[in-house]
Design an enzyme around this catalytic site. Structure first.
Site, PDB file in Angstrom:
ATOM      1  N   ASN A 145       0.879  -1.168   0.000  1.00  0.00           N
ATOM      2  CA  ASN A 145       0.000   0.000   0.000  1.00  0.00           C
ATOM      3  C   ASN A 145       0.915   1.215   0.000  1.00  0.00           C
ATOM      4  O   ASN A 145       1.461   1.601   1.030  1.00  0.00           O
ATOM      5  CB  ASN A 145      -0.880  -0.044   1.249  1.00  0.00           C
ATOM      6  CG  ASN A 145      -1.823   1.132   1.325  1.00  0.00           C
ATOM      7  OD1 ASN A 145      -1.738   2.074   0.537  1.00  0.00           O
ATOM      8  ND2 ASN A 145      -2.729   1.086   2.283  1.00  0.00           N
ATOM      9  N   HIS A 184     -12.934   3.311   0.217  1.00  0.00           N
ATOM     10  CA  HIS A 184     -12.997   2.378   1.361  1.00  0.00           C
ATOM     11  C   HIS A 184     -13.670   1.066   0.954  1.00  0.00           C
ATOM     12  O   HIS A 184     -14.170   0.333   1.812  1.00  0.00           O
ATOM     13  CB  HIS A 184     -13.790   2.962   2.548  1.00  0.00           C
ATOM     14  CG  HIS A 184     -13.035   4.008   3.317  1.00  0.00           C
ATOM     15  ND1 HIS A 184     -13.682   4.954   4.076  1.00  0.00           N
ATOM     16  CD2 HIS A 184     -11.709   4.259   3.464  1.00  0.00           C
ATOM     17  CE1 HIS A 184     -12.786   5.743   4.653  1.00  0.00           C
ATOM     18  NE2 HIS A 184     -11.578   5.338   4.289  1.00  0.00           N
TER      19      HIS A 184
END
Ligand code: ADP
Length: 393
Positions: free
Chosen positions: A9, A173
């Site tokens: 990430n 999200h």
């Protein structure tokens, strides 16, 4: 898929990494390279912190590899690399095996997510050079929301903007929301595609999502992650004419307004603190701005819960809290659900304040809507989606 997936990430100045064993579905190693490009970058590998200068992402990845080589675990069981990519636009609605064309498409989407996609892409490029023999898969934050119907994702703006410029609600999200809504159904002991839920991901960023029969049908973030709930430093919903007004009365330009709404607003803007623990501390010591900030935060969440009860036509099985704030703050959970008993939403004070790191029910026995706390695990979800993408290929 057996073996291990390395999940990356990559942010503008950080690389978060996690090595996941697909047999046990457990993390066997991981860490974070922070403050890349600054004088004192920090590498934390399996909890051990070292400081050194890391000039760019290429060096960051090398530092990660060196940490694995020095402290373990060995990386020779890695069979794939999974990358978090924030914006997939309308094009990427599932995880995808990365090749040069996919890299170019992610690059083309940079205007939609100027803070995130370029950093994600840099991580992909560096990692493809470091692991040329492994498959690399991109998992998009927006993908879970691709099921939102047109009436909920279309903005009432000139249709040329929608058709030619990609203007619409995308939502974010998604990886976290997919993970926790599945866990929520499992916790209720019901098939995933039969459960309706409202998922509140409350962290530094915050969003609400209505999930009908396992599919996202509306979400509070929009074309960018600025819309919706009050966040640590982001305003969430404001009047779209605010930029024009500030231009007229304060001579601000759009870039300045955009930056202020993203970085100097939200809890930070209202009371000077963006960490929820600090906001409570200030409020408890009598700070009126902090009290008001909490009221605004809680009211906005409740208003979205109400809206999504309507989106789900009143048929809500679960209200799910996740994210750093949602998982750890009983006070926020109480605030967010206050006065919603008529909607079937209630919290049991004892259950709500009991400490636990497990997924759990915090509503009273027999409540109409099960209120749940489900710790999110975006890295595990990325690893699983990576494995599924390769399995299907
Ligand atoms: P991100 O959105 O960056 O992934 P997280 O989901 O980890 O962030 O959430 C981080 C936030 O969680 C912190 O800013 C802090 O406000 C909040 N937080 C963490 N622990 C607590 C706690 N015990 N009580 C209230 N808030 C907490």
């Amino acid at each position: 898929m057996s073996g291990q997936v390395l999940v990356l990430n990559t942010g503008s100045s950080s690389i978060k990494y996690r090595l996941i064993d697909m047999g046990t579905r457990r993390a066997v190693g991981g860490g974070l390279v922070e403050r890349i490009g600054e004088d004192e970058s920090v590498l934390t590998h399996d909890g051990v912190r070292t400081e050194r200068r890391v000039a760019d992402h290429e060096e960051g990845l090398k530092a990660m590899l060196a940490a694995f080589a020095e402290h373990g675990p060995p990386l020779d069981g890695v069979t794939a690399v999974g990358h978090r990519v924030v914006h997939g636009g309308s094009r990427f609605v599932t995880p995808v095996l990365i090749d040069d064309a996919v890299e170019r498409a992610i690059e083309e989407m940079a205007p939609l997510a100027p803070l995130h996609n370029p950093a994600n892409l840099e991580g992909i490029r560096v990692a493809r050079r470091a692991f040329p023999g492994l498959p690399h898969v991109a998992v998009f934050d927006t993908a879970f929301h691709s099921t939102i119907p047109p009436h909920a994702h279309t903005y009432a703006v000139p249709r040329e903007w929608t058709r030619k410029l990609g203007v619409r609600r995308y939502g974010f999200h998604g990886t976290s929301t997919a993970y926790v809504s599945r866990r929520a159904a499992a916790l209720l002991g019901r098939p995933y595609d039969e459960v309706n839920s409202i998922v509140l991901h409350l962290g530094n960023g915050a969003s609400a999502t209505a999930v009908r029969a396992g599919r996202s049908v509306d979400t509070s973030m929009g074309i960018t992650p600025l819309a919706g709930l009050v966040m640590g430093t982001r305003s969430g919903d404001v009047d779209p004419a605010l930029g024009a007004y500030l231009g007229r009365v304060a001579g601000m330009d759009l870039a300045g307004v955009d930056a202020a709404l993203n970085k100097e607003s939200g809890l930070l803007g209202m009371c000077g603190a963006n960490d929820m623990r600090e906001v409570f501390r200030l409020a408890d010591s009598g700070d009126e701005d902090a009290r008001l900030a909490l009221d605004v935060y809680g009211y906005r969440v409740r208003a979205y819960i109400g809206a999504y009860c309507a989106a789900l036509e009143g048929d809500v099985d679960a209200l799910v809290f996740t994210g750093g704030v949602g998982e750890n703050s009983p006070r926020v959970r109480a605030l967010a659900t206050a006065g919603l008993a008529r909607l079937g939403i209630e919290i049991d004070p004892g259950r709500n304040t009991a400490e636990s790191a497990e997924a759990r029910v915090v509503s009273p026995e027999g409540a109409e809507v099960a209120v749940l706390v489900v710790p999110t695990d975006e890295e595990l979800e990325i690893a699983e989606q990576t494995a599924a993408c390769l399995g299907d290929a």
